[in-house]
Design a protein around this motif. Sequence first.
Motif, PDB file in Angstrom:
ATOM      1  N   VAL A  84      51.328  42.181  35.605  1.00  0.00           N
ATOM      2  CA  VAL A  84      52.483  42.746  36.317  1.00  0.00           C
ATOM      3  C   VAL A  84      52.967  41.799  37.414  1.00  0.00           C
ATOM      4  CG1 VAL A  84      52.003  45.160  35.776  1.00  0.00           C
ATOM      5  CG2 VAL A  84      51.010  44.146  37.822  1.00  0.00           C
ATOM      6  N   SER A  85      52.055  41.010  38.026  1.00  0.00           N
ATOM      7  CA  SER A  85      52.481  40.059  39.064  1.00  0.00           C
ATOM      8  C   SER A  85      53.445  39.038  38.478  1.00  0.00           C
ATOM      9  CB  SER A  85      51.280  39.299  39.656  1.00  0.00           C
ATOM     10  OG  SER A  85      50.362  40.175  40.243  1.00  0.00           O
ATOM     11  N   ALA A  94      48.090  34.109  27.940  1.00  0.00           N
ATOM     12  CA  ALA A  94      46.953  33.818  27.066  1.00  0.00           C
ATOM     13  C   ALA A  94      46.742  34.918  26.021  1.00  0.00           C
ATOM     14  CB  ALA A  94      45.697  33.646  27.911  1.00  0.00           C
ATOM     15  N   GLY A 143      42.751  49.575  31.949  1.00  0.00           N
ATOM     16  CA  GLY A 143      42.657  49.242  33.376  1.00  0.00           C
ATOM     17  C   GLY A 143      43.257  50.354  34.214  1.00  0.00           C
ATOM     18  N   ALA A 164      50.216  32.944  37.947  1.00  0.00           N
ATOM     19  CA  ALA A 164      50.095  34.401  38.163  1.00  0.00           C
ATOM     20  C   ALA A 164      48.928  34.949  37.349  1.00  0.00           C
ATOM     21  CB  ALA A 164      51.400  35.090  37.774  1.00  0.00           C
ATOM     22  N   ASP A 175      44.459  35.635  37.051  1.00  0.00           N
ATOM     23  CA  ASP A 175      43.357  36.091  37.900  1.00  0.00           C
ATOM     24  C   ASP A 175      42.859  34.904  38.721  1.00  0.00           C
ATOM     25  OD1 ASP A 175      40.810  34.876  36.312  1.00  0.00           O
ATOM     26  OD2 ASP A 175      42.461  35.384  34.971  1.00  0.00           O
ATOM     27  N   ALA A 230      36.390  43.110  37.428  1.00  0.00           N
ATOM     28  CA  ALA A 230      37.520  44.058  37.431  1.00  0.00           C
ATOM     29  C   ALA A 230      38.421  43.868  38.637  1.00  0.00           C
ATOM     30  CB  ALA A 230      36.995  45.490  37.389  1.00  0.00           C
ATOM     31  N   GLY A 246      51.219  48.429  42.712  1.00  0.00           N
ATOM     32  CA  GLY A 246      52.383  48.413  43.605  1.00  0.00           C
ATOM     33  C   GLY A 246      52.426  47.116  44.402  1.00  0.00           C
TER      34      GLY A 246
HETATM   35  C1  FAD Z   1      39.580  49.115  35.514  1.00  0.00           C
HETATM   36  C2  FAD Z   1      40.713  48.944  36.476  1.00  0.00           C
HETATM   37  C3  FAD Z   1      41.338  50.061  37.007  1.00  0.00           C
HETATM   38  C4  FAD Z   1      42.394  49.903  37.917  1.00  0.00           C
HETATM   39  N1  FAD Z   1      43.056  51.010  38.372  1.00  0.00           N
HETATM   40  C5  FAD Z   1      44.181  50.863  39.091  1.00  0.00           C
HETATM   41  C6  FAD Z   1      45.032  51.982  39.351  1.00  0.00           C
HETATM   42  O1  FAD Z   1      44.793  53.106  38.865  1.00  0.00           O
HETATM   43  N2  FAD Z   1      46.134  51.772  40.108  1.00  0.00           N
HETATM   44  C7  FAD Z   1      46.459  50.546  40.586  1.00  0.00           C
HETATM   45  O2  FAD Z   1      47.470  50.427  41.300  1.00  0.00           O
HETATM   46  N3  FAD Z   1      45.711  49.445  40.317  1.00  0.00           N
HETATM   47  C8  FAD Z   1      44.595  49.573  39.560  1.00  0.00           C
HETATM   48  N4  FAD Z   1      43.857  48.475  39.207  1.00  0.00           N
HETATM   49  C9  FAD Z   1      44.239  47.150  39.746  1.00  0.00           C
HETATM   50  C10 FAD Z   1      45.441  46.540  39.018  1.00  0.00           C
HETATM   51  O3  FAD Z   1      45.464  46.963  37.691  1.00  0.00           O
HETATM   52  C11 FAD Z   1      45.363  45.008  39.038  1.00  0.00           C
HETATM   53  O4  FAD Z   1      45.100  44.527  40.338  1.00  0.00           O
HETATM   54  C12 FAD Z   1      46.686  44.410  38.537  1.00  0.00           C
HETATM   55  O5  FAD Z   1      47.005  44.926  37.271  1.00  0.00           O
HETATM   56  C13 FAD Z   1      46.574  42.894  38.495  1.00  0.00           C
HETATM   57  O6  FAD Z   1      47.765  42.352  37.971  1.00  0.00           O
HETATM   58  P1  FAD Z   1      47.977  40.776  37.913  1.00  0.00           P
HETATM   59  O7  FAD Z   1      49.226  40.536  37.170  1.00  0.00           O
HETATM   60  O8  FAD Z   1      47.873  40.193  39.264  1.00  0.00           O
HETATM   61  O9  FAD Z   1      46.712  40.206  37.126  1.00  0.00           O
HETATM   62  P2  FAD Z   1      46.254  40.467  35.630  1.00  0.00           P
HETATM   63  O10 FAD Z   1      46.598  41.825  35.175  1.00  0.00           O
HETATM   64  O11 FAD Z   1      44.826  40.043  35.593  1.00  0.00           O
HETATM   65  O12 FAD Z   1      47.132  39.452  34.792  1.00  0.00           O
HETATM   66  C14 FAD Z   1      46.874  38.073  34.759  1.00  0.00           C
HETATM   67  C15 FAD Z   1      47.343  37.557  33.413  1.00  0.00           C
HETATM   68  O13 FAD Z   1      47.131  36.141  33.371  1.00  0.00           O
HETATM   69  C16 FAD Z   1      46.726  35.816  32.068  1.00  0.00           C
HETATM   70  N5  FAD Z   1      46.044  34.512  32.089  1.00  0.00           N
HETATM   71  C17 FAD Z   1      44.850  34.208  32.666  1.00  0.00           C
HETATM   72  N6  FAD Z   1      44.582  32.882  32.476  1.00  0.00           N
HETATM   73  C18 FAD Z   1      45.633  32.373  31.793  1.00  0.00           C
HETATM   74  C19 FAD Z   1      45.947  31.067  31.313  1.00  0.00           C
HETATM   75  N7  FAD Z   1      45.128  30.020  31.489  1.00  0.00           N
HETATM   76  N8  FAD Z   1      47.105  30.899  30.633  1.00  0.00           N
HETATM   77  C20 FAD Z   1      47.980  31.927  30.428  1.00  0.00           C
HETATM   78  N9  FAD Z   1      47.721  33.175  30.864  1.00  0.00           N
HETATM   79  C21 FAD Z   1      46.562  33.404  31.549  1.00  0.00           C
HETATM   80  C22 FAD Z   1      45.812  36.954  31.663  1.00  0.00           C
HETATM   81  O14 FAD Z   1      45.640  37.025  30.262  1.00  0.00           O
HETATM   82  C23 FAD Z   1      46.559  38.142  32.241  1.00  0.00           C
HETATM   83  O15 FAD Z   1      47.458  38.709  31.316  1.00  0.00           O
HETATM   84  C24 FAD Z   1      42.808  48.600  38.294  1.00  0.00           C
HETATM   85  C25 FAD Z   1      42.180  47.459  37.751  1.00  0.00           C
HETATM   86  C26 FAD Z   1      41.153  47.627  36.828  1.00  0.00           C
HETATM   87  C27 FAD Z   1      40.521  46.406  36.200  1.00  0.00           C
END
Ligand code: FAD
Length: 452
Positions: A26-27, A47, A68, A273, A275, A402, A440
Amino acid sequence: MEGWRDVINTDEKIMKHDVIIIGAGVSGLAAALTLKKRGASVLVLEANDHVGGAAHGVRVDGYLCERGPNTLMVSSPEVETLLRKAGLWDSALDASPHARKRFVVQDGCLVALPDSPLSFLTSGVISWGAKLRLMREPFISGGCDDDETLAQFVRRRLGDEPLRELVGPFVSGVYAGDPERLIVRHALPRLHRLERTHGSLIRGAIKLGRSGPSVRRLISWPPGLSGLAAGLAAPLEDEVKLSAPVESLKKSGNVFRVVSRQGEFEASSVFVATDAVAAARLVAPFFPEIAPLEQIPQAPMAVIHLGFPRAGVSHPLDGFGALISRARGIRTLGVLFSSTLFPGRAPENHVLLTAFLGGMLDREALTLDDAAMVRTVVNDLTPLLGITAAPSFQNIVRWPRAIPQYERGHQLLLDACVRAEGEFPGLHLLGNYRGGISLGDCLENGRMLGSP
Ligand SMILES: Cc1cc2nc3c(=O)[nH]c(=O)nc-3n(C[C@H](O)[C@H](O)[C@H](O)COP(=O)(O)OP(=O)(O)OC[C@H]3O[C@@H](n4cnc5c(N)ncnc54)[C@H](O)[C@@H]3O)c2cc1C
């Protein structure tokens, strides 16, 4: 924005864009959408074979299992605007009104948390002694330790019992974390700001309450949070490449060169964007100071979806779910009443519960096999929910990493991110290791970075 506009350099077979975004969680999607709306040519490299990152639900045997996150709490006008622009505001499902009721465990039973100051005074969630201690809160002077932990902060302002009975379970539910290690100004910045701005949490909360209603909507979509990801990605069309893990990132002159399994790309700006671990590995080769980001503590978590015939659970499940204080000696961290929260989560006459094991205080839980996980959760929940039947459905998701934990030393990691961006103009780092872990926060940070 001026830029290269998807030029294909046929000599070198390198495709050029204004911005490349690595990661379609989502970021990354929030940043990509914002940049696209501003007229930039963007390319998102992901990925996985799906968008959304952690926000991903799967339907199995008629149950919608969120791998998640389960809910998005919208509490800022910026996130509302982003969702409106993506056409996601009107299609969102509001959580059931029951979701306002949240349970904790006391004396072996589920007890609803009070939802107003009056019901708090008359409830038994904390003792009269602890309530009297709360009255002193407005007169306690502010702290000055930037590395104060959440536990120290809550003990200092509110006392031991609210920490054990209320804040501890909340922190398990959100961070799967240890309040003795989370740094309050990073992990719960709004709480910290209340003290800094108003000198008291109670005074601050009253003032904020008086300043009128703010946006507050707890939502998901009919396909779950995959609906959020799909909606954010929809306007990007073929600007998102799936199954395209980025293997390396290099800066040469004013240009970033990105090598992925689906080809090589160039852009004047790159948003990493991913992890924390992936970000550290991609950026450390040209900015070694970022390497410690790989070591950021991460809570492991297992998500256990259990389906039951409705008649097999005697509790009305008339709430969001239950948070369980570590002081109860119960291994399950908490449980969501998923089929109460939103319609269409379980087959007719069945209910879906989503329980959590693990966290920073029980890392070994992830070594349990599936049967042991289910047994643990069912044993823990049976007396609380009046379970009388075996689960007719189960689905387990393991997350070794997580949730990143904002612990001591977190500021050094944030500083390293800022220095990397300063030394390499055009480089941006975003993700849940920086500026908030909730959906959010991730949406808001992605939107903000996409519109500097
Ligand atoms: C079990 C669980 C329950 C949660 N519950 C809640 C909740 O109820 N409410 C809430 O607000 N938050 C919740 N969270 C937290 C929230 O879901 C996460 O913090 C948020 O989704 C993170 O989003 P992000 O885009 O920053 O990272 P991510 O969702 O980790 O996305 C990063 C993306 O980068 C990609 N990537 C990684 N390396 C590479 C690469 N080398 N090349 C290309 N792509 C790559 C990955 O495949 C992934 O799709 C929860 C998290 C978990 C794990």
